[in-house]
Design a protein around this motif. Structure first.
Motif, short mmCIF file in Angstrom:
data_model
loop_
_atom_site.label_atom_id
_atom_site.label_comp_id
_atom_site.label_asym_id
_atom_site.label_seq_id
_atom_site.Cartn_x
_atom_site.Cartn_y
_atom_site.Cartn_z
N GLN A 270 0.84 -1.19 0.00
CA GLN A 270 0.00 0.00 0.00
C GLN A 270 0.88 1.25 0.00
O GLN A 270 2.01 1.23 0.48
N HIS A 271 0.33 2.33 -0.56
CA HIS A 271 1.07 3.58 -0.70
C HIS A 271 0.28 4.71 -0.05
O HIS A 271 -0.25 5.60 -0.73
N PRO A 272 0.20 4.74 1.29
CA PRO A 272 -0.63 5.73 1.97
C PRO A 272 -0.14 7.16 1.81
O PRO A 272 -0.92 8.11 1.98
N TYR A 273 1.13 7.35 1.47
CA TYR A 273 1.67 8.71 1.30
C TYR A 273 1.02 9.44 0.13
O TYR A 273 1.09 10.67 0.05
N LEU A 274 0.36 8.72 -0.78
CA LEU A 274 -0.29 9.36 -1.92
C LEU A 274 -1.60 10.05 -1.52
O LEU A 274 -2.11 10.89 -2.27
#
Length: 299
Positions: A270-274
């Motif tokens: 997962q890429h929550p920083y986006l």
């Protein structure tokens, strides 16, 4: 897998084997469809990525050894140092040897493995110990700990016991000191410095989870685990918890990808920083050597 010399688009690659590495490192960008390859060799006109976790011939390792890595877990922000957790396996025999830790330092703007720990490059022997870090590794931003999850030792076989996962943790500053690790012995006994030796539903924290990743979700105010089906069939799941020890909710399937050419679908990230609000979540995973990306919007 390397493309033929000069090929810049893998879809235009020529038939045949052109070389490969077992693992490599690339830089993520604000566009989940774009990464910047790092740690390149001198091939011309198109360089190829070099091996991230180096083979050690003194330990008997060859290019038939694989290193199943999960996540970089930051240990010292000022020194730009991280711990990388991985599982050593021998492709020739299919044997899982052990779970290990490597120190990663940024050298010439590239994450570089500078040290592997253990007499044979791993700490936790897969014949007797859980494969810590094989399924997931997470630097908890809400505490000072790194948490690592892994499947049971090789001696545990049969359904459902072979599908349980177990948990260990360490303060990030102590990640390279095996004596500082703690092991979760279940809800009744909690955390101990003694390495876990009892492998059952009472000491496990997960069941039937493929390789994935945990992160805190600001929108739901809980931890979210993203993982692929343990059967490699392309199902993408989420589950949540208020504490990393659990209890975790049942899985919710958010997507189903068709395996390409019957290959394996695995390694959910997962890429929550986006989206720091947590109202949407970008996920990526590997589908038979192709990287696929989806975006989940929460109601």
């Amino acid at each position: 897998m390397w493309c033929a010399p000069g090929v810049t688009n893998f879809l235009e690659d020529t038939p045949g084997f052109h070389g490969m590495v077992r693992d490599s490192v690339s830089l993520l960008t604000n566009d989940p469809l774009t990464v910047v390859d790092l740690n390149l060799n001198d091939d011309y006109p198109v360089p190829h990525q070099k091996q991230l976790i180096p083979f050690n011939e003194a330990w008997g390792e060859t290019n038939q050894y694989g290193f199943g890595g999960t996540s970089f877990c930051e240990t010292d922000a000022e020194a730009a140092t991280a711990a990388l957790y991985y599982l050593v396996n021998v492709n020739e025999t299919g044997g899982l040897l052990g779970a290990g830790v490597a120190k990663v330092e940024v050298i010439n703007n590239t994450p570089t493995v500078t040290q592997r720990f253990g007499n044979k490059g791993f700490w936790w022997n897969s014949n007797t110990t859980a494969k810590y870090g094989d399924q997931c590794a997470y630097r908890d931003e809400r505490s000072e700990y790194i948490y690592i999850w892994g499947g049971p030792p090789n001696s545990i076989t049969g359904w459902p016991h072979s599908s349980y996962a177990y948990l260990a943790r360490v303060k990030a500053e102590d990640a390279f000191d095996l004596a500082k690790y703690e092991y979760f012995w279940g809800r009744q006994q909690g955390w101990k410095s003694e390495v876990l030796t009892k492998f059952d539903a009472g000491t496990a924290v997960w069941w039937a989870v493929g390789q994935g990743q945990v992160a805190w979700n600001e929108y739901y105010q809980c931890y979210v685990l993203v993982h692929l089906s343990a059967f490699g069939d392309g199902a993408v799941y989420l589950r949540t918890a208020q504490a990393l020890e659990g209890p975790w909710t049942p899985d919710v399937q958010v997507y189903k990808s068709e395996p390409i050419d019957g290959g394996l679908v695995y390694a959910g990230v997962q890429h929550p920083y986006l989206d720091p609000t947590g109202q949407t979540l970008v996920l990526s995973f590997t589908n038979n050597n192709h990287i696929e990306v989806i975006k989940v919007a929460f109601a």
